[in-house]
Design a protein around this motif. Structure first.
Motif, PDB file in Angstrom:
ATOM      1  N   ASP A  88       5.591   9.281 -12.988  1.00  0.00           N
ATOM      2  CA  ASP A  88       5.096  10.235 -13.977  1.00  0.00           C
ATOM      3  C   ASP A  88       5.806  11.572 -13.798  1.00  0.00           C
ATOM      4  O   ASP A  88       6.587  11.761 -12.876  1.00  0.00           O
ATOM      5  N   GLU A  89       5.534  12.494 -14.708  1.00  0.00           N
ATOM      6  CA  GLU A  89       6.273  13.750 -14.732  1.00  0.00           C
ATOM      7  C   GLU A  89       5.964  14.650 -13.543  1.00  0.00           C
ATOM      8  O   GLU A  89       6.681  15.624 -13.307  1.00  0.00           O
ATOM      9  N   ALA A  90       4.938  14.315 -12.769  1.00  0.00           N
ATOM     10  CA  ALA A  90       4.631  15.055 -11.546  1.00  0.00           C
ATOM     11  C   ALA A  90       5.376  14.492 -10.343  1.00  0.00           C
ATOM     12  O   ALA A  90       5.284  15.028  -9.243  1.00  0.00           O
ATOM     13  N   GLY A  91       6.099  13.386 -10.564  1.00  0.00           N
ATOM     14  CA  GLY A  91       6.890  12.802  -9.485  1.00  0.00           C
ATOM     15  C   GLY A  91       6.231  11.672  -8.736  1.00  0.00           C
ATOM     16  O   GLY A  91       6.811  11.136  -7.781  1.00  0.00           O
ATOM     17  N   LEU A  97       9.192   6.445 -17.461  1.00  0.00           N
ATOM     18  CA  LEU A  97       8.609   7.743 -17.122  1.00  0.00           C
ATOM     19  C   LEU A  97       7.425   7.997 -18.052  1.00  0.00           C
ATOM     20  O   LEU A  97       7.576   7.977 -19.281  1.00  0.00           O
ATOM     21  N   VAL A  98       6.253   8.240 -17.471  1.00  0.00           N
ATOM     22  CA  VAL A  98       5.036   8.378 -18.266  1.00  0.00           C
ATOM     23  C   VAL A  98       4.403   9.748 -18.017  1.00  0.00           C
ATOM     24  O   VAL A  98       4.699  10.423 -17.033  1.00  0.00           O
ATOM     25  N   GLN A 133      14.191   9.425 -16.415  1.00  0.00           N
ATOM     26  CA  GLN A 133      14.207   8.022 -16.816  1.00  0.00           C
ATOM     27  C   GLN A 133      15.640   7.571 -17.044  1.00  0.00           C
ATOM     28  O   GLN A 133      16.378   8.180 -17.813  1.00  0.00           O
ATOM     29  N   GLY A 134      16.038   6.517 -16.337  1.00  0.00           N
ATOM     30  CA  GLY A 134      17.384   5.984 -16.488  1.00  0.00           C
ATOM     31  C   GLY A 134      17.590   5.374 -17.859  1.00  0.00           C
ATOM     32  O   GLY A 134      16.634   4.948 -18.522  1.00  0.00           O
ATOM     33  N   GLU A 135      18.832   5.318 -18.274  1.00  0.00           N
ATOM     34  CA  GLU A 135      19.150   4.797 -19.599  1.00  0.00           C
ATOM     35  C   GLU A 135      19.509   3.321 -19.587  1.00  0.00           C
ATOM     36  O   GLU A 135      19.341   2.616 -20.567  1.00  0.00           O
TER      37      GLU A 135
END
Length: 233
Positions: A161-164, A193-194, A216-218
């Motif tokens: 998540d965006e907090a790592g 990534l959420v 987030q990887g592509e």
């Protein structure tokens, strides 16, 4: 809420420079931060010291950095799948420090926990022990191993998540979990990534406090190093 999210891999690798020491998570080709490695291949960075269980294969993973002569020294446990690694090592182009696998993992974990050194029986009486302090514990000799000192730690997770906060999947948990937080800066690339609050707290393997950058990887390629199948009857 603190966010560790960066927009892309190029922002994630900002600050990585020639001569640095970098940890790379993964076991074989499972759980390697392939997007980050590919981004580093496309830079002029060189003279890296890489800490990783293995050196990838010739055309994938850390093998790509080896092909471009961007690695000065490899600290690894297993290196048997990479012909270019073997060539560079035997020719003296590449410094190599072979480390027992358990010792490699514990040196990462010690750095993660802020422990400067520890004693282990692995390697006593071999070349691994040369120049290291030895002590006897419970009638058995041990050697002192120091925690790694890395500028960056780069790991790969299944979901974050965006907090790592990170969740690993299956074998990809391997060295990624003990390397997260073991470098001065930890970069996490994730398959998904959420938003914060999406992950079940009981399922999180690594808390966000150990991660400084996440993206987030592509593209992810699920390779198999040694494919073994049963002959058809």
């Amino acid at each position: 809420m603190i966010t560790k999210k960066v927009n892309n891999v190029h922002e994630a690798i900002e600050g990585i420079d020639s001569g640095m020491t970098i940890m790379f998570g993964g076991f074989g080709l499972c759980g390697i931060p392939e997007n980050t490695i590919a981004a580093l291949v496309n830079t002029s960075i060189s003279d890296l010291t890489c800490i990783s269980n293995n050196a990838g294969v010739d055309d994938f993973g850390l093998g790509l950095l080896l092909q471009k002569k961007q690695i000065k020294k490899m600290i690894s446990s297993y290196v048997g799948e990479n012909a270019e690694f073997e060539r560079q090592m035997l020719s003296g182009e590449l410094e190599v420090e072979l480390t027992p696998q358990g010792t490699l993992a514990e040196r990462c974990r010690a750095a993660q926990a802020g422990i400067p050194a520890f004693f282990t029986p692995a390697g006593y009486g071999t070349e691994v022990a040369e120049g290291k302090e030895a002590r006897e514990f419970n009638g058995k000799m041990h050697i002192m191993e120091e925690a790694f000192k890395a500028d960056f730690s780069i790991v790969k997770a299944w979901k974050g998540d965006e907090a790592g906060n990170l969740i690993f999947k299956g074998t990809a948990r391997n060295f990624n979990a003990c390397m997260a937080g073991a470098g001065k800066i930890t970069i996490a690339e994730v398959e998904e990534l959420v938003p914060v609050g999406t992950l079940d707290p009981n399922q999180i393997h690594i808390p966000g406090i150990m991660v400084q950058r996440i993206f987030q990887g592509e593209k992810f390629e699920k390779r198999i190093e040694q494919r073994t199948v049963r002959a058809r009857n």
